[in-house]
Design a protein around this motif. Sequence first.
Motif, short mmCIF file in Angstrom:
data_model
loop_
_atom_site.label_atom_id
_atom_site.label_comp_id
_atom_site.label_asym_id
_atom_site.label_seq_id
_atom_site.Cartn_x
_atom_site.Cartn_y
_atom_site.Cartn_z
N MET A 118 -2.90 -10.17 5.30
CA MET A 118 -1.74 -9.95 6.18
C MET A 118 -0.43 -10.13 5.44
O MET A 118 0.54 -9.39 5.68
CB MET A 118 -1.82 -10.88 7.39
N MET A 119 -0.36 -11.09 4.54
CA MET A 119 0.86 -11.28 3.75
C MET A 119 1.14 -10.08 2.85
O MET A 119 2.27 -9.61 2.76
CB MET A 119 0.75 -12.56 2.92
N VAL A 120 0.11 -9.58 2.19
CA VAL A 120 0.28 -8.41 1.32
C VAL A 120 0.64 -7.19 2.14
O VAL A 120 1.53 -6.41 1.78
CB VAL A 120 -1.00 -8.19 0.47
N LEU A 166 -5.47 -14.18 5.75
CA LEU A 166 -4.08 -14.60 5.54
C LEU A 166 -3.46 -13.87 4.36
O LEU A 166 -2.34 -13.34 4.46
CB LEU A 166 -4.04 -16.11 5.31
N ILE A 167 -4.16 -13.81 3.27
CA ILE A 167 -3.66 -13.10 2.08
C ILE A 167 -3.50 -11.62 2.39
O ILE A 167 -2.48 -11.01 2.04
CB ILE A 167 -4.60 -13.34 0.87
N SER A 226 2.17 -7.09 5.07
CA SER A 226 3.54 -7.19 5.57
C SER A 226 4.56 -6.95 4.46
O SER A 226 5.64 -6.44 4.71
CB SER A 226 3.78 -8.54 6.22
N TYR A 227 4.20 -7.31 3.23
CA TYR A 227 5.11 -7.06 2.11
C TYR A 227 5.28 -5.55 1.88
O TYR A 227 6.38 -5.06 1.66
CB TYR A 227 4.59 -7.73 0.84
#
Length: 142
Positions: free
Chosen positions: A27-29, A24-25, A31-32
């Motif tokens: 994918m968030m990074v 999750l972390i 996508s940022y």
Amino acid sequence: MELTSQVNEIWPIAAYFIILVAMLIFMMVLSYFLGPKTASRAKNTPYESGIVSIDNNKTRFGNHFFLYAIFFVIFDLETIFLFAWVIAFDEVGWLGFIEASIFILVLLAALVYLIRIGALELNKRHQPLRVQQLNISNKERF
């Protein structure tokens, strides 16, 4: 000895949770860094069903989108019930098989009913309102 057996039983769940949080972390990074950075006026405007509404009086949404969602949820839940029956197949025996068969027959009857009333037809549901009214008036003539 009892503590090690508890740890041996719980470590797969803990590992799953840690891997899930790490993914999750990640994918968030990702996508940022890879996501678009453009700012526009339309970026923050609210929309519904992917269509920006300019004038609420002229925008009409049909209810067929909601019907498909409801049909999906109903048939998906019924699939979950059948999955539970398959898992307990050895325990329920022939009586469970007969009950599941009746359940499937009810599902098929519901599907046949939906097909007969035209609830799953896309052609007439995606036409503009005026075209639908013209089709209805043409059918009344014959």
